[in-house]
Design an enzyme around this catalytic site. Structure first.
Site, mmCIF file in Angstrom:
data_model
loop_
_atom_site.group_PDB
_atom_site.id
_atom_site.type_symbol
_atom_site.label_atom_id
_atom_site.label_comp_id
_atom_site.label_asym_id
_atom_site.label_seq_id
_atom_site.Cartn_x
_atom_site.Cartn_y
_atom_site.Cartn_z
ATOM 1 N N GLU A 1 4.275 -6.671 0.779
ATOM 2 C CA GLU A 1 3.675 -5.779 -0.940
ATOM 3 C C GLU A 1 3.870 -5.509 -1.166
ATOM 4 O OE1 GLU A 1 -0.146 -9.026 1.075
ATOM 5 O OE2 GLU A 1 0.800 -10.355 1.646
ATOM 6 N N PRO A 2 4.953 -5.407 -1.831
ATOM 7 C CA PRO A 2 4.843 -3.913 -2.603
ATOM 8 C C PRO A 2 4.303 -4.559 -3.846
ATOM 9 C CG PRO A 2 6.606 -4.897 -2.125
ATOM 10 C CD PRO A 2 6.467 -5.360 -1.124
ATOM 11 N N GLY A 3 3.260 -3.721 -4.409
ATOM 12 C CA GLY A 3 3.232 -3.937 -5.641
ATOM 13 C C GLY A 3 2.975 -2.585 -6.871
ATOM 14 N N ARG A 4 1.917 -1.404 -6.545
ATOM 15 C CA ARG A 4 2.110 -0.516 -7.226
ATOM 16 C C ARG A 4 3.693 -0.042 -7.020
ATOM 17 N NH1 ARG A 4 -2.389 3.412 -6.960
ATOM 18 N NH2 ARG A 4 -3.197 1.982 -5.258
ATOM 19 N N CYS B 1 -17.742 6.551 -25.329
ATOM 20 C CA CYS B 1 -19.361 7.012 -24.594
ATOM 21 C C CYS B 1 -20.140 7.552 -23.177
ATOM 22 C CB CYS B 1 -20.375 6.532 -25.981
ATOM 23 S SG CYS B 1 -20.708 6.329 -27.281
ATOM 24 N N GLU B 2 -19.332 8.680 -22.560
ATOM 25 C CA GLU B 2 -19.159 8.385 -21.100
ATOM 26 C C GLU B 2 -18.804 10.142 -20.774
ATOM 27 O OE1 GLU B 2 -20.798 6.488 -18.775
ATOM 28 O OE2 GLU B 2 -21.032 4.624 -19.758
ATOM 29 N N TYR C 1 -11.474 6.203 -8.905
ATOM 30 C CA TYR C 1 -10.636 6.989 -7.965
ATOM 31 C C TYR C 1 -10.731 8.308 -7.361
ATOM 32 C CZ TYR C 1 -9.292 1.992 -7.220
ATOM 33 O OH TYR C 1 -9.404 0.591 -7.434
ATOM 34 N N GLY D 1 0.798 -0.812 -0.210
ATOM 35 C CA GLY D 1 -0.124 -0.349 -0.284
ATOM 36 C C GLY D 1 0.844 1.187 -0.024
ATOM 37 N N ARG E 1 -8.737 4.751 -13.450
ATOM 38 C CA ARG E 1 -8.567 4.904 -12.157
ATOM 39 C C ARG E 1 -8.961 6.290 -12.629
ATOM 40 N NH1 ARG E 1 -4.500 5.935 -10.218
ATOM 41 N NH2 ARG E 1 -4.503 5.128 -8.551
#
Length: 464
Positions: free
Chosen positions: A321-324, A392-393, A365, A279, A361
């Site tokens: 647990e690093p990912g990002r 189309c948004e 977010y 995180g 994202r």
């Protein structure tokens, strides 16, 4: 607090003049190393390069949009995390951020472990040769098939998330005649300073077993009661994502160690592992200020050591647990500008050939991103822009508010940095868009590690 998690700028639909926004950067041609991967630079012609290759060449050969992943940067960051925590800790790369067979091989070669949270991610890990004992399986609702396959495969850890899962896993392991190592995921009641949808340790959410309500202690009793088929190795806690300080981890560690002390007192068992999750945030804009792995490692190790000493416990092996934090900064998304639409007194809308199908994202977010003109430099005045996609948004926004040169024109290439995490992983086929390829660049060479989808791929699934 992360601006990427709680952006301070206007929300979609606001009608504001340029005066309400922060001043443009002093140099629109500069590529801030805080948000771009290590090998990104501009060549003598002003074209951005990565891994020794210019983006015009990448666009001509592979098309746009495309995710461009800097392999050397990825490996450097992976090594930095491994070296920071050392031999007395385990670093698990969080595969949900981005996973491919090439990435798994890089992780294996750099000495990292891997956590997965689905049968699909496990399949990629195994296909790429990650040793089974270095894989952990997460998930709040793992199916019986997923659990059976994980046990049969011999994954190192399974992180259990409910009473039902404890019973299912115990029965599966007993049937297969193995003793499966497990961690128990708990919620520690920490309110991480991040977006509601990526905060994971407060009470009112789907993950884990509550520490405050006694569910965590009961889960420990149930796992230990299945000692013939389950081996309880430790406790897992994850407080959220895109976090910029370790204060929340300190509170979480204190509460986890309190549970470990309670387990010792009730059951006479000292658990050997504690997993504080991941995180840690990255820089999406120049205003974000992430911490270095060595600083994070020292802080977390000190927190756990102090809390264990206070509780008269042996210090357990630390897992993170690093990912990002590894893959996020290593990639950018390369787009071609299609239309430039000025709205007098408001801003200019710059439409690109991708959008929410390759980066959800911002819509999901309120994430903030940077953007730069990368196919050339420009001395034109800055203009306030909103980079949008072709879907189309009206919420199809890639970069909500940024500055680009006023002479931007269709056909220019722009790039959005820090898109290595959760962009390809969360990509969709909305409007039947084709998911972009992932290109790995290193030492003057580029190769496709995940190919671009084709119309044939879409039609193959549609059996009519």
């Amino acid at each position: 607090m992360s601006r990427s998690a709680h952006p301070a700028g206007p929300r979609h639909g606001d009608v504001l003049s340029e005066a309400h926004y922060q001043a443009p950067p002093a140099d629109l041609n500069a590529l801030d190393p805080k948000v771009w991967s290590r090998t990104v630079a501009r060549n003598a012609e002003g074209v951005a390069t990565v891994g020794g290759i210019d983006v015009k060449q990448l666009a001509a050969e592979f098309g746009t949009p495309a995710y461009v992943l800097d392999e050397e940067d990825f490996r450097t960051r992976a090594r930095a995390w491994r070296d920071a925590f050392g031999a007395d800790a385990d670093v698990f790369y969080a595969g949900k951020a981005f996973l491919s067979k090439a990435v798994v091989r890089w992780l294996h070669e750099e000495g990292l472990n891997l956590d997965v949270c689905s049968a699909g991610e496990l399949a990629v890990a195994l296909a790429a040769g990650m040793p089974r004992e270095r894989i952990a399986l997460h998930g709040n609702n793992k199916s019986v098939d997923e659990l059976e396959h994980a046990v049969k495969t011999g994954v190192g850890h399974i992180v259990v998330d409910s009473y039902e899962e404890i019973e299912r896993l115990a029965a599966i392991a007993a049937h297969q005649g193995v003793r499966q190592q497990v961690l128990i995921r708990i919620t520690v009641g920490v309110e991480a300073h991040t977006h509601e949808f990526i905060a994971t340790a407060h009470e009112d959410q789907k993950f884990g077993l509550s520490l405050n309500g006694g569910a965590a202690a009961e889960a420990v009793r149930r796992v230990l009661a299945h000692g013939d088929s389950l081996e309880l190795r430790g406790i897992h806690s994850h407080i959220g994502s895109q976090i910029f300080d370790t204060a929340g981890f300190e509170v979480a560690a204190r509460r986890v160690v309190g549970l470990l002390a309670g387990i010792r007192d009730e059951h006479g068992v000292q658990l050997p592992e504690i997993d504080l999750g991941g995180g840690l945030g990255i820089a999406y804009t120049s205003e974000d200020d992430p911490r270095e792995p060595a600083e994070i490692a020292a802080a977390l190790a000190d927190i756990v050591r102090r809390e264990c000493e206070a509780a008269n416990l042996d210090t357990p092996r630390l897992c993170v647990e690093p990912g990002r934090a590894i893959v996020g900064p290593t990639a950018f998304t390369l787009y071609e500008v299609g239309t430039v639409k000025p709205l007098e007194g408001l801003r200019t809308y710059v439409s690109v050939d991708g959008g929410m199908s390759d980066n959800i994202r911002t819509a999901l977010y309120d994430a903030e991103y940077s953007v730069a003109l990368v196919s050339r430099t420009s001395e034109a005045e800055p203009m306030l822009v909103r980079v949008v996609g072709k879907h189309c948004e009206s919420g199809d926004i890639v970069v909500r508010d940024a500055f680009l040169p006023a002479d931007l024109t269709p056909g220019d290439l722009i790039a959005v940095p820090a898109t290595g995490a959760y962009c390809r992983s969360m990509a969709s086929n909305y409007n039947h868009a084709l998911k972009p390829p992932v290109l790995a660049v290193k030492d003057g060479a580029a190769r496709v590690i995940v190919r671009r989808e084709t119309e044939e791929d879409l039609l193959r699934l549609d059996i009519g």
